[in-house]
Design a protein around this motif. Structure first.
Motif, short mmCIF file in Angstrom:
data_model
loop_
_atom_site.label_atom_id
_atom_site.label_comp_id
_atom_site.label_asym_id
_atom_site.label_seq_id
_atom_site.Cartn_x
_atom_site.Cartn_y
_atom_site.Cartn_z
N ARG A 1 97.01 25.38 37.75
CA ARG A 1 97.98 25.87 38.74
C ARG A 1 99.23 26.46 38.08
NH1 ARG A 1 99.35 22.22 43.90
NH2 ARG A 1 97.08 22.23 43.77
N GLU A 2 99.70 25.77 37.04
CA GLU A 2 100.87 26.29 36.32
C GLU A 2 100.55 27.60 35.59
OE1 GLU A 2 103.43 22.32 35.18
OE2 GLU A 2 101.50 22.62 34.17
N LEU A 3 99.33 27.70 35.09
CA LEU A 3 98.93 28.94 34.42
C LEU A 3 98.88 30.08 35.41
CD1 LEU A 3 96.19 27.44 32.12
CD2 LEU A 3 98.22 28.68 31.34
N GLU A 4 98.36 29.79 36.58
CA GLU A 4 98.25 30.79 37.63
C GLU A 4 99.64 31.26 38.08
OE1 GLU A 4 96.07 30.67 41.89
OE2 GLU A 4 95.15 29.56 40.22
N ALA A 5 100.58 30.30 38.11
CA ALA A 5 101.95 30.63 38.54
C ALA A 5 102.74 31.33 37.43
CB ALA A 5 102.66 29.35 38.96
N ASP A 6 102.08 31.53 36.26
CA ASP A 6 102.72 32.26 35.16
C ASP A 6 104.05 31.61 34.75
OD1 ASP A 6 102.68 34.18 33.26
OD2 ASP A 6 103.30 35.83 34.55
N THR A 7 103.96 30.33 34.45
CA THR A 7 105.14 29.49 34.20
C THR A 7 105.87 29.80 32.89
OG1 THR A 7 103.75 27.78 35.18
CG2 THR A 7 105.84 27.04 34.28
N VAL A 8 105.15 30.27 31.89
CA VAL A 8 105.81 30.48 30.59
C VAL A 8 105.66 31.94 30.13
CG1 VAL A 8 105.35 28.07 29.95
CG2 VAL A 8 103.87 29.88 29.05
N ASP A 9 106.57 32.34 29.27
CA ASP A 9 106.63 33.71 28.78
C ASP A 9 105.72 33.85 27.55
OD1 ASP A 9 107.44 36.32 28.29
OD2 ASP A 9 109.30 35.72 27.29
N TRP A 10 104.46 34.13 27.81
CA TRP A 10 103.47 34.25 26.72
C TRP A 10 103.72 35.50 25.89
CZ3 TRP A 10 100.31 30.29 25.83
CH2 TRP A 10 99.96 29.45 26.87
N LEU A 11 103.36 35.43 24.62
CA LEU A 11 103.27 36.65 23.81
C LEU A 11 102.26 37.57 24.49
CD1 LEU A 11 102.98 35.20 20.17
CD2 LEU A 11 104.97 36.32 21.20
N ASP A 12 102.60 38.86 24.56
CA ASP A 12 101.72 39.82 25.26
C ASP A 12 100.29 39.76 24.73
OD1 ASP A 12 103.91 40.73 26.72
OD2 ASP A 12 104.42 42.22 25.19
N GLN A 13 100.18 39.68 23.40
CA GLN A 13 98.84 39.75 22.78
C GLN A 13 98.00 38.52 23.07
OE1 GLN A 13 101.79 40.02 21.30
NE2 GLN A 13 101.93 38.82 19.40
N ASP A 14 98.63 37.42 23.51
CA ASP A 14 97.89 36.20 23.83
C ASP A 14 97.40 36.17 25.28
OD1 ASP A 14 99.01 35.54 21.31
OD2 ASP A 14 98.99 33.42 21.81
N ARG A 15 97.95 37.04 26.12
CA ARG A 15 97.69 36.93 27.56
C ARG A 15 96.21 37.04 27.96
NH1 ARG A 15 101.45 36.56 31.46
NH2 ARG A 15 103.60 36.41 30.73
N PRO A 16 95.43 37.98 27.37
CA PRO A 16 94.02 38.04 27.78
C PRO A 16 93.27 36.73 27.49
CG PRO A 16 94.63 40.01 26.52
CD PRO A 16 95.79 39.07 26.43
N ALA A 17 93.52 36.13 26.34
CA ALA A 17 92.83 34.88 25.99
C ALA A 17 93.33 33.73 26.86
CB ALA A 17 93.01 34.57 24.50
N VAL A 18 94.62 33.73 27.18
CA VAL A 18 95.15 32.69 28.06
C VAL A 18 94.48 32.79 29.44
CG1 VAL A 18 97.22 31.93 29.32
CG2 VAL A 18 97.37 32.45 26.87
N ALA A 19 94.32 34.02 29.92
CA ALA A 19 93.68 34.22 31.23
C ALA A 19 92.25 33.70 31.20
CB ALA A 19 93.71 35.71 31.61
N GLU A 20 91.54 33.96 30.11
CA GLU A 20 90.16 33.48 30.00
C GLU A 20 90.12 31.95 29.92
OE1 GLU A 20 87.42 35.08 30.42
OE2 GLU A 20 86.28 33.23 30.05
N ALA A 21 91.04 31.36 29.16
CA ALA A 21 91.09 29.90 29.07
C ALA A 21 91.40 29.31 30.44
CB ALA A 21 92.14 29.47 28.04
#
Ligand code: DCM
Length: 133
Positions: free
Chosen positions: A106-126
């Motif tokens: 739920r926190e991931l979906e709410a985009d709680t933290v400012d991820w490095l741009d290059q990490d975002r696709p893998a974070v979405a998959e995780a």
């Protein structure tokens, strides 16, 4: 010339994903990432990941599978990401980070933290794996 690999871990434990906030270099400090680092000579990505997570966060992990894809970093470097299981330890920002957090789907979906741009696709998959998708 082949690019050098930076390996990062999507560490999963009890329905949560581990995020770490970088403390360096200045241009990346304050942004959140999947923790990891550069392969050393002779290491497999899995070995490098286990070593980096031990050094940086004091945790023991077991790489599970690679998240398909490869993302460009600074020239000459690419990012690969593995999912990993937490075996033991409580992550602490020992090196290169100043904060760690476990994020729920739920926190991931709410985009709680400012991820490095290059990490975002893998974070979405995780995140998809966390929510069983
Ligand atoms: N890096 C990244 N995303 C990650 C891990 C690392 O973009 N999840 C980048 C930041 C650095 C380089 O890789 O430019 C090397 O990482 P480190 O400084 O942690 O060895």
């Amino acid at each position: 010339m082949t690019d050098r690999v930076v390996v990062a871990g999507a560490v999963l434990d009890r329905g949560r994903l581990l995020a770490a906030r970088r403390s360096a270099p200045p241009e990346l400090a304050g942004r959140w990432e999947l923790p990891g680092g550069k392969l050393e000579r002779g290491e497999t990505p899995e070995q490098a990941l286990v070593r980096e997570l031990r050094e940086e966060l004091g945790i023991e992990t077991e790489p599970v599978e690679r998240i398909p894809g490869e993302w460009p970093l600074k020239p000459g470097y690419v990012l690969q990401v593995w999912t990993a299981r937490l075996l033991s330890g409580e992550p602490l920002p020992l090196e290169d980070h100043d904060e760690v957090r476990w994020l729920t789907a739920r926190e991931l979906e709410a985009d709680t933290v400012d991820w490095l741009d290059q990490d975002r696709p893998a974070v979405a998959e995780a995140a998809r794996r966390l929510s069983g998708g």
